[in-house]
Design a protein around this motif. Structure first.
Motif, PDB file in Angstrom:
ATOM      1  N   SER A 243     -22.612  -2.631 -71.992  1.00  0.00           N
ATOM      2  CA  SER A 243     -24.284  -2.711 -72.481  1.00  0.00           C
ATOM      3  C   SER A 243     -24.569  -1.259 -73.057  1.00  0.00           C
ATOM      4  O   SER A 243     -25.162  -1.071 -73.644  1.00  0.00           O
ATOM      5  CB  SER A 243     -25.061  -3.114 -70.884  1.00  0.00           C
ATOM      6  OG  SER A 243     -25.910  -2.480 -70.329  1.00  0.00           O
ATOM      7  N   ASP A 246     -25.414  -1.029 -76.753  1.00  0.00           N
ATOM      8  CA  ASP A 246     -25.922  -1.776 -76.936  1.00  0.00           C
ATOM      9  C   ASP A 246     -27.241  -0.901 -76.591  1.00  0.00           C
ATOM     10  O   ASP A 246     -28.299  -0.657 -77.397  1.00  0.00           O
ATOM     11  CB  ASP A 246     -25.980  -3.338 -76.954  1.00  0.00           C
ATOM     12  CG  ASP A 246     -27.641  -4.042 -76.993  1.00  0.00           C
ATOM     13  OD1 ASP A 246     -28.234  -3.911 -78.331  1.00  0.00           O
ATOM     14  OD2 ASP A 246     -28.812  -5.039 -75.769  1.00  0.00           O
ATOM     15  N   GLN A 247     -27.564  -0.350 -75.431  1.00  0.00           N
ATOM     16  CA  GLN A 247     -28.564   0.807 -75.063  1.00  0.00           C
ATOM     17  C   GLN A 247     -28.944   1.901 -76.155  1.00  0.00           C
ATOM     18  O   GLN A 247     -29.530   2.153 -76.048  1.00  0.00           O
ATOM     19  CB  GLN A 247     -28.430   1.335 -73.828  1.00  0.00           C
ATOM     20  CG  GLN A 247     -28.466  -0.453 -72.919  1.00  0.00           C
ATOM     21  CD  GLN A 247     -29.322  -0.264 -71.452  1.00  0.00           C
ATOM     22  OE1 GLN A 247     -30.404   0.341 -71.958  1.00  0.00           O
ATOM     23  NE2 GLN A 247     -29.443  -0.793 -71.020  1.00  0.00           N
ATOM     24  N   LYS A 250     -30.403   1.559 -79.358  1.00  0.00           N
ATOM     25  CA  LYS A 250     -32.026   1.305 -79.262  1.00  0.00           C
ATOM     26  C   LYS A 250     -32.739   2.749 -79.635  1.00  0.00           C
ATOM     27  O   LYS A 250     -31.856   3.346 -80.362  1.00  0.00           O
ATOM     28  CB  LYS A 250     -32.653   1.099 -78.273  1.00  0.00           C
ATOM     29  CG  LYS A 250     -31.806  -0.124 -77.422  1.00  0.00           C
ATOM     30  CD  LYS A 250     -32.584  -1.413 -78.141  1.00  0.00           C
ATOM     31  CE  LYS A 250     -32.458  -3.041 -77.751  1.00  0.00           C
ATOM     32  NZ  LYS A 250     -30.944  -3.475 -78.008  1.00  0.00           N
ATOM     33  N   VAL A 256     -31.893   0.980 -69.910  1.00  0.00           N
ATOM     34  CA  VAL A 256     -32.778   0.104 -69.350  1.00  0.00           C
ATOM     35  C   VAL A 256     -32.108  -0.311 -68.408  1.00  0.00           C
ATOM     36  O   VAL A 256     -31.178  -1.568 -69.055  1.00  0.00           O
ATOM     37  CB  VAL A 256     -34.486  -0.695 -70.015  1.00  0.00           C
ATOM     38  CG1 VAL A 256     -35.004  -1.083 -69.875  1.00  0.00           C
ATOM     39  CG2 VAL A 256     -34.651   0.155 -71.197  1.00  0.00           C
ATOM     40  N   TYR A 257     -31.913  -0.380 -67.499  1.00  0.00           N
ATOM     41  CA  TYR A 257     -31.869  -1.198 -66.525  1.00  0.00           C
ATOM     42  C   TYR A 257     -31.945  -2.970 -66.770  1.00  0.00           C
ATOM     43  O   TYR A 257     -31.257  -3.926 -66.606  1.00  0.00           O
ATOM     44  CB  TYR A 257     -32.460  -1.381 -65.011  1.00  0.00           C
ATOM     45  CG  TYR A 257     -31.790   0.262 -64.203  1.00  0.00           C
ATOM     46  CD1 TYR A 257     -29.886  -0.015 -63.788  1.00  0.00           C
ATOM     47  CD2 TYR A 257     -32.339   0.909 -63.849  1.00  0.00           C
ATOM     48  CE1 TYR A 257     -29.698   0.748 -63.038  1.00  0.00           C
ATOM     49  CE2 TYR A 257     -31.960   2.293 -63.419  1.00  0.00           C
ATOM     50  CZ  TYR A 257     -30.620   1.932 -62.893  1.00  0.00           C
ATOM     51  OH  TYR A 257     -30.249   2.628 -62.627  1.00  0.00           O
ATOM     52  N   GLY A 258     -33.046  -3.548 -67.291  1.00  0.00           N
ATOM     53  CA  GLY A 258     -33.412  -5.009 -67.613  1.00  0.00           C
ATOM     54  C   GLY A 258     -32.769  -4.749 -68.962  1.00  0.00           C
ATOM     55  O   GLY A 258     -32.988  -6.698 -68.929  1.00  0.00           O
ATOM     56  N   HIS A 259     -32.205  -4.290 -69.203  1.00  0.00           N
ATOM     57  CA  HIS A 259     -30.867  -4.460 -70.769  1.00  0.00           C
ATOM     58  C   HIS A 259     -30.044  -5.236 -69.795  1.00  0.00           C
ATOM     59  O   HIS A 259     -29.170  -5.803 -71.080  1.00  0.00           O
ATOM     60  CB  HIS A 259     -31.450  -3.521 -72.118  1.00  0.00           C
ATOM     61  CG  HIS A 259     -32.438  -3.024 -72.490  1.00  0.00           C
ATOM     62  ND1 HIS A 259     -32.852  -2.578 -73.118  1.00  0.00           N
ATOM     63  CD2 HIS A 259     -33.846  -4.011 -72.469  1.00  0.00           C
ATOM     64  CE1 HIS A 259     -33.932  -2.495 -73.984  1.00  0.00           C
ATOM     65  NE2 HIS A 259     -34.846  -3.164 -73.143  1.00  0.00           N
ATOM     66  N   VAL A 260     -29.373  -4.968 -68.958  1.00  0.00           N
ATOM     67  CA  VAL A 260     -28.076  -4.889 -68.304  1.00  0.00           C
ATOM     68  C   VAL A 260     -28.110  -6.241 -68.034  1.00  0.00           C
ATOM     69  O   VAL A 260     -27.232  -7.592 -67.981  1.00  0.00           O
ATOM     70  CB  VAL A 260     -27.547  -3.771 -67.475  1.00  0.00           C
ATOM     71  CG1 VAL A 260     -26.861  -4.558 -67.061  1.00  0.00           C
ATOM     72  CG2 VAL A 260     -28.053  -2.880 -67.842  1.00  0.00           C
ATOM     73  N   LYS A 261     -29.537  -6.651 -67.299  1.00  0.00           N
ATOM     74  CA  LYS A 261     -29.334  -8.129 -66.669  1.00  0.00           C
ATOM     75  C   LYS A 261     -31.013  -8.933 -66.823  1.00  0.00           C
ATOM     76  O   LYS A 261     -31.747  -7.918 -65.682  1.00  0.00           O
ATOM     77  CB  LYS A 261     -28.785  -8.049 -65.443  1.00  0.00           C
ATOM     78  CG  LYS A 261     -28.692  -9.737 -65.276  1.00  0.00           C
ATOM     79  CD  LYS A 261     -27.871  -9.309 -63.655  1.00  0.00           C
ATOM     80  CE  LYS A 261     -28.131 -10.538 -62.785  1.00  0.00           C
ATOM     81  NZ  LYS A 261     -27.393 -11.055 -61.139  1.00  0.00           N
ATOM     82  N   PRO A 262     -31.831  -9.251 -67.162  1.00  0.00           N
ATOM     83  CA  PRO A 262     -32.895  -9.496 -67.169  1.00  0.00           C
ATOM     84  C   PRO A 262     -33.225  -9.685 -65.780  1.00  0.00           C
ATOM     85  O   PRO A 262     -32.957 -10.778 -64.588  1.00  0.00           O
ATOM     86  CB  PRO A 262     -33.155 -11.136 -67.555  1.00  0.00           C
ATOM     87  CG  PRO A 262     -31.947 -11.125 -68.827  1.00  0.00           C
ATOM     88  CD  PRO A 262     -30.730 -10.538 -67.792  1.00  0.00           C
ATOM     89  N   LYS A 305     -29.904   8.733 -70.495  1.00  0.00           N
ATOM     90  CA  LYS A 305     -29.610   8.188 -71.259  1.00  0.00           C
ATOM     91  C   LYS A 305     -27.874   8.344 -70.819  1.00  0.00           C
ATOM     92  O   LYS A 305     -27.512   8.720 -69.902  1.00  0.00           O
ATOM     93  CB  LYS A 305     -29.482   8.626 -72.674  1.00  0.00           C
ATOM     94  CG  LYS A 305     -30.725   8.659 -72.976  1.00  0.00           C
ATOM     95  CD  LYS A 305     -30.130   9.226 -74.919  1.00  0.00           C
ATOM     96  CE  LYS A 305     -31.932   9.870 -75.767  1.00  0.00           C
ATOM     97  NZ  LYS A 305     -31.973   9.677 -76.535  1.00  0.00           N
TER      98      LYS A 305
END
Length: 436
Positions: A243, A246-247, A250, A256-262, A305
């Protein structure tokens, strides 16, 4: 290829209070190579031992930890005597033998006349575990991927390196030299600093060959997850690792932990993230809201970051074509800032091994890096090209009135009312420039 750590190894050899030395560093950054070279150039003999998949070697440490017995038996293993002061003893992949790690204490206390250096691709992981590690009985050095100045030298540009090393901020770099440095810089973004990758580039100048080696390294990292990480963390490690590009791409760059796994939260992933940090694979850059000493006291551990230890691997993971970097493709514009920040971060960490911070004031302004050099704090704004407008740095300067602010871009040297532009390809020499 010249590595600047060689000077530190020679200093270690000559110290009267020398202890066994542990070299930390991410996999494939050249630890074994540099230690063997160090032995060849500075000792009459080198005795090399690799603990990975070598039970016969590990058995030498199972009976007891008497260093004289161990030295004698190691000599039998290699078929020659290990001499005090004259032989460099290398323990490679030492994390595979806990008893060998513990034995360093006794080598230091009972037989300090033997010169012992140790390396391990995941030694940072080993040190984070509650083992009988000889705290205070060993010296440490960290080897990282090749820095940009090392890359310049590796490409047979020693004279160019000597020229730029002696520059001052009052100098203007001639355009023909600046063009060559920019080309080297862009090539470095593509290859990164893994020695095998750099060697393949120097040998072939073939991007497909470079990327083949990078893929091998990336696959080895994934295998390390499966071999060495806790079973429950393996899927998390892979998700976090993949991830990162991609992170960073942005706009905010915030991890963002939620961008790793919903639906994922910090408590679900923070152990796996720390594993990557301990392994030396990633750097965690924390946000601060106030540039005061010590910077760590004003940081926010929950807001950060995540960058990679090598820009070449970051580029390869993102599947960004090398041609996009050479041609400054418009399709590369959004990711260009992340790549450039990662480059500058790696060069800053090479200075003293310290990870800098970044500054953010609500949703109004953000400065890429805040560094402390001795008793002075400097904001650093990173610009990927010659477009250097920066409202955020202006907000910071207005609020905190720093003595000197740094902007790093592809522009030449320029000092304008306390704002110093340092070319990206010279940011590694920042300490000299802020004091000149």
């Amino acid at each position: 290829m010249e590595r600047f750590i060689m000077k530190d190894l020679i200093k270690w050899k000559n110290r009267k209070d020398r202890k066994p030395l542990v070299i930390k560093g991410v996999r494939q950054c050249g630890k074994t190579y540099i230690l063997k070279q160090f032995g060849e150039e500075n000792y009459e003999d080198t005795a090399y031992f690799n603990f990975e998949g070598n039970p016969a070697l590990a058995a030498r440490f199972e009976q007891d930890l008497d260093p004289k017995r161990i030295i004698m038996e190691l000599g039998v293993l290699i078929g020659r005597k290990i001499n005090q002061h004259k032989t460099l003893i290398i323990f490679d992949e030492i994390q595979f033998c806990n008893a060998a790690l513990t034995s360093l204490k006794y080598f230091y206390e009972q037989t300090p006349e033997y010169h012992i250096v140790c390396a391990g691709s995941l030694i940072g992981i080993t040190l984070s575990k509650p083992l009988s590690f000889p705290v205070g009985k060993v010296d440490f050095l960290t080897l990282r991927p090749m820095s940009f100045p090392e890359f310049i030298i590796a490409n047979d540009e020693e004279m160019l390196f000597e020229y730029i090393r002696n520059l001052n901020t009052q100098d203007q770099i001639p355009q023909m030299f600046a063009d060559k440095l920019i080309t080297l810089y862009k090539t470095y973004l593509i290859t990164g600093g893994m020695p095998e990758v750099v060697a393949k580039w120097k040998e072939t100048e073939d991007i497909s060959e470079v990327e083949r080696i990078q893929d091998v390294i990336l696959n080895a990292y994934e295998l390390d997850f499966a071999k060495h990480a806790p079973v429950s963390d393996i899927p998390k490690l892979s998700l976090i690792w993949k991830s990162i590009p991609d992170q960073l791409s942005k706009e905010s760059g915030k991890f963002v932990y939620g961008h790793v796994k919903p639906g994922a939260r910090a408590k679900d992933l923070e152990d796996a993230l720390q594993w990557l940090i301990n392994a030396g694979m990633v750097y965690k850059v924390l946000k601060i809201e106030k540039p005061a000493m010590p910077l760590s006291a004003y940081s926010d551990p929950s807001y950060f970051k995540l960058y990679m230890a090598d820009t070449g691997l970051l580029r390869r993971m993102s599947r960004l074509p090398a041609s996009s970097i050479y041609k400054d493709s418009a399709l590369y514009t959004e990711f260009k800032g992340a790549m450039t920040e990662n480059f500058v971060l790696n060069e800053l960490i090479n200075l003293h091994g310290e990870v800098p911070f970044y500054w953010k004031s609500g949703n109004t302004a953000e400065v890429d890096f805040i560094v402390q050099l001795e008793e002075r704090i400097f904001p650093i704004e990173v610009k990927a090209s010659t477009n250097v407008k920066s409202r955020s740095l202006g907000v910071y300067r207005e609020k905190y009135k720093p003595e000197i602010s740094i902007r790093s871009s592809l522009m030449n040297f320029k000092m304008d009312e306390g704002l110093l532009n340092i070319p990206l390809y010279l940011i590694w020499n920042i300490e000299k420039f802020v004091n000149s």
